[in-house]
Structures are given as C-alpha cells and as structure tokens.
Write an enzyme that holds these catalytic residues in place. Structure first.
Site, PDB file in Angstrom:
ATOM      1  N   ASP A  21     -57.174  19.427 -11.253  1.00  0.00           N
ATOM      2  CA  ASP A  21     -55.126  19.705 -10.830  1.00  0.00           C
ATOM      3  C   ASP A  21     -54.728  18.255 -11.533  1.00  0.00           C
ATOM      4  OD1 ASP A  21     -55.984  22.409 -10.843  1.00  0.00           O
ATOM      5  OD2 ASP A  21     -54.255  21.974  -9.343  1.00  0.00           O
ATOM      6  N   ARG A 101     -49.391  14.359   5.219  1.00  0.00           N
ATOM      7  CA  ARG A 101     -48.273  14.230   4.204  1.00  0.00           C
ATOM      8  C   ARG A 101     -47.459  13.457   4.309  1.00  0.00           C
ATOM      9  NH1 ARG A 101     -52.815  16.530   1.625  1.00  0.00           N
ATOM     10  NH2 ARG A 101     -52.440  18.377   0.856  1.00  0.00           N
ATOM     11  N   ASP A 130     -46.494  21.961   0.489  1.00  0.00           N
ATOM     12  CA  ASP A 130     -47.054  19.772   0.391  1.00  0.00           C
ATOM     13  C   ASP A 130     -45.447  20.255  -0.562  1.00  0.00           C
ATOM     14  OD1 ASP A 130     -48.686  20.381   2.044  1.00  0.00           O
ATOM     15  OD2 ASP A 130     -50.259  20.375   0.562  1.00  0.00           O
ATOM     16  N   SER A 184     -59.351  27.922  -2.051  1.00  0.00           N
ATOM     17  CA  SER A 184     -58.534  26.064  -2.071  1.00  0.00           C
ATOM     18  C   SER A 184     -58.559  25.315  -1.056  1.00  0.00           C
ATOM     19  CB  SER A 184     -56.796  26.589  -2.804  1.00  0.00           C
ATOM     20  OG  SER A 184     -56.182  25.201  -2.561  1.00  0.00           O
TER      21      SER A 184
END
Length: 406
Positions: A21, A101, A130, A184
C-alpha cells in the site's frame, strides 16, 4: 466519484511501512503531485525487519529517509500513561493500535517541519479509524499542516488494482504476498490486530493458526508461571526484582503472557466513523499489566479516588480510540490520573495459567489496608461496630421517608 485533487505540493512526508500500500502511495504521490517524498518508518516493536523499507525507498528514488527506533518512547510516554488510566474501549479493547497513532502523527509533523515539507501523507483508508487519529493528531500539533490521504482521492480501490499499478510502475512487491495472510494486521509492542478475511463474518471463529504471539490456552503449560511486578507511581519498573526499561518490561510480559495463552480477544467494536467492525487482538503483556495495575491500586488508592477514576475511564478510552490524544480534555484527564498515581507503589504477585491472570498477593509501603480495622478477629477497639447503627439509619432516612409516603 473521486475527490478533486488538492493544491500541488513540493515536498510530502509519508508514513511508510515498505509494504504494498505505502509503496504504491509513494509512487502515486511522486507522479500525482510531482513532489519530492520523504519517508518516515517508525519501529514501535512490530517485529518486522525495517532495513527492506530503506532499500525499497532508495530504489524508488527517495533521498530523505527516516527510520527511527521509538520503542522506549512509545511505551514510556504513551502506553504506560494510558494504562495508569486502566483504559478499556467498550469494556474490552486495550487500544493497541489507537495508542500508536499519536506518536506517528507527532513525528510526521516534526519531520515535515525539519525538512521544510508542506504536507504529510498516510495510508489509512477512508473507512477506518486511523485516518481520523492521524489527522486529528497532526492538526492539533500543526493547525496549518496539509494532509494527503490517497485512499480518499485515487481510484485504486482494490488489491488487484494496487498490484496492477505496482507492476506497471516497476514497484517491487514481496514474493510472500502470494498465499500470504488473508488478514489485515497491525502490530506494535503492545499488540497485534487482525481484521478482514474470514473475520468479516462475526459468526465464524478465528482460525487457530491466525494467532502469532500466543499459544492456545489449551496448549499452554500445565504448570503456572508466577511473577512479581514492582510498581512506581503507577508504572511497572521491575519484573521479579530485576529493574527494566518500559519497553523491556512490555517485551518480557509479552513473552510470558504468550507462553501461557494470555491476551487473546475477539470483539465487535463501534468505529468512530459509524460502522461496526469485528477484530481480533493479541495483547499478552498489556493484559497482565491491566490486571496487576488494578491490584496495586486496590491497595493504595482512596476509595473515592478509585471510583472517580472508574467513572472517567470510559471517557478517557473513547478519547484515545477516537484520536483525541493531543486534545486539551485528554491532557486534563491525564493530569488528574497521574496525580492519583503518586502513591501507587509496591509489588503485585501474579499467577499466569492457561489464558488466565490471577492476583495472588500485593504489598506496599503506601498501603491503605489496615489489618487492625479489617480483621474478623478481635480488633482491640480499632473499629466500634455500634457506630454502624447510626451510619445505616442516616443513609436509610430518605428510603424510610419514601416508604412512608407510599
């Protein structure tokens, strides 16, 4: 319909993992904006080799590459403060992805300032939490920063399209993608998460071979593991008397917890963007810390302080989950929580056994437990039991008044 492309940028800092990605995003940013790209890769204890990320970035023409070991900072400044709050989202989730994050957002903004970049970019999708966490954090730290979120702009809406783009632009793709995990996944020193694939059916049990950090509780050792954790101001500073740094504490507890089948979670949660999502999590060390910290607080916190913390906890957990780590309200709550932890010192003894964490002892020089008062034996006058009659009658006054009216 795609969102119109925003203003051109000269330099963009990309949160870069080296995977499919973000490698596609890297090339797409170069071509779409004719911009120089700076890559930032954080080592938060995910266990992956980071050298290939550098090699890949170099192969794609990147000259400014930041690869940083942030494990100690991550645990000391983010994980441990969160665990002082006993934070659980929706009663179960220990917030392993959420808490990583804010640190990534902080470094993106700092690197952008250092390299004179005019934008940052991330690989979060338009369906997930996210994107909110990265961007709320970035705007809180630099209100003028520009953010490029390719998943909300481009038309590469499937893995097949990503693979085709990579092939047509000579982007190297790791061979292990073929036949790889259907999930994922996101990993750091606190946890590993699994979403997608067969987990999209909430009725389907997760396959046993999905779990990477822990043995099945049924296959865990038949002999319990006993450990002692030393707390100072609410944080663990030693295991079995050995002083360890925050990251080493969590690493060791992950190992011990995983060996004993501890820390697996399968839940359906409510994402901030509005949908329900089924995810599985492995948080062996965090599960142990949460249990031990509660035990230490039970001995050292005043009753009303402990109860007030419990009332604040769901709000605190939602702030972390939803991306408001850098908000004034989270910082205000953190100040109160940290103040409560000054006396949370001592040792907790735990038994780890086939998926369970059991507290078997706790001691502290700051203990509020008074054996002379609590004893069921002769208390030598430390507690006058007759006083309880007036206490009960005063608290029953309104109930008796209501009963008479009825």
């Amino acid at each position: 319909m795609n969102t119109p492309k925003p203003t051109q940028f000269n330099k963009i800092v990309l949160a870069y993992s080296g995977g499919l990605d973000t490698s596609v995003i890297l090339r797409w940013l170069q071509e779409t904006y004719n911009a120089e790209v700076v890559t930032f890769t954080a080592d938060l204890g995910q266990g992956a080799e980071l050298a290939p990320a550098r090699a890949k970035a170099e192969a794609m023409g990147i000259t400014e590459i930041y690869i940083e070991d942030l494990r100690e900072q991550f645990v000391a400044e983010y994980v441990f403060p969160m665990f002082r709050a006993n934070a659980l989202y929706e009663g179960e989730y220990l917030l392993g992805t959420s808490i990583a994050r804010p640190l990534i957002a902080k470094r993106l903004v700092e690197i952008a300032a250092k390299t004179d970049a005019d934008a940052i970019s991330h690989g979060a999708t338009g369906k997930g939490n996210d994107q909110v966490r990265f961007e709320l954090g970035a705007y809180a730290l630099n209100p003028d920063i520009a953010v490029v979120a390719p998943w909300r702009i481009w038309d590469l809406s499937s893995r097949e399209k990503l693979m085709a783009y990579a092939a047509s632009h000579q982007i190297p793709i790791e061979a292990e993608r073929e036949g790889g995990s259907p999930f994922s996944m996101d990993a750091n020193l606190l946890h590993i998460s699994y979403e997608g694939g067969p987990l999209e059916d909430p009725w389907q049990a997760p396959p046993e071979d999905m779990w990477l950090w822990s043995v099945s509780p049924e296959d865990a050792p038949a002999t319990p593991t006993e450990i002692e954790l030393t707390f100072r101001s609410g944080d663990i500073v030693a295991i079995n008397g050995e002083s360890l740094s925050p990251a080493k504490v969590l690493t060791q507890l992950n190992r011990l917890g995983g060996q004993n089948g501890i820390g697996r979670l399968d839940m359906v949660e409510n994402r901030y963007v509005g949908m329900k999502s089924r995810g599985c999590y492995e948080t062996p060390g965090g599960t142990i810390i949460a249990k031990a910290h509660r035990a230490m607080e039970s001995l050292t916190l005043d009753r009303e302080v402990a109860h007030q913390k419990d009332e604040l906890m769901p709000r605190y957990a939602s702030l972390v989950y939803n991306g408001y780590w850098w908000s004034p309200e989270r910082e205000m709550l953190q100040t109160a929580i940290d103040h409560s932890q000054v006396q949370v010192n001592g040792v907790v003894r735990l038994k780890l056994y086939r998926g369970s964490v059991t507290v078997t002892g706790r001691r502290s020089s700051d203990s509020l437990f008074d054996e002379a008062v609590a004893t069921f034996e002769e208390d030598q006058g430390a507690y006058r039991q007759a006083d309880a009659e007036g206490f009960i009658k005063l608290h029953a006054l309104r109930l008796r008044t209501l009963a008479k009216r009825k």
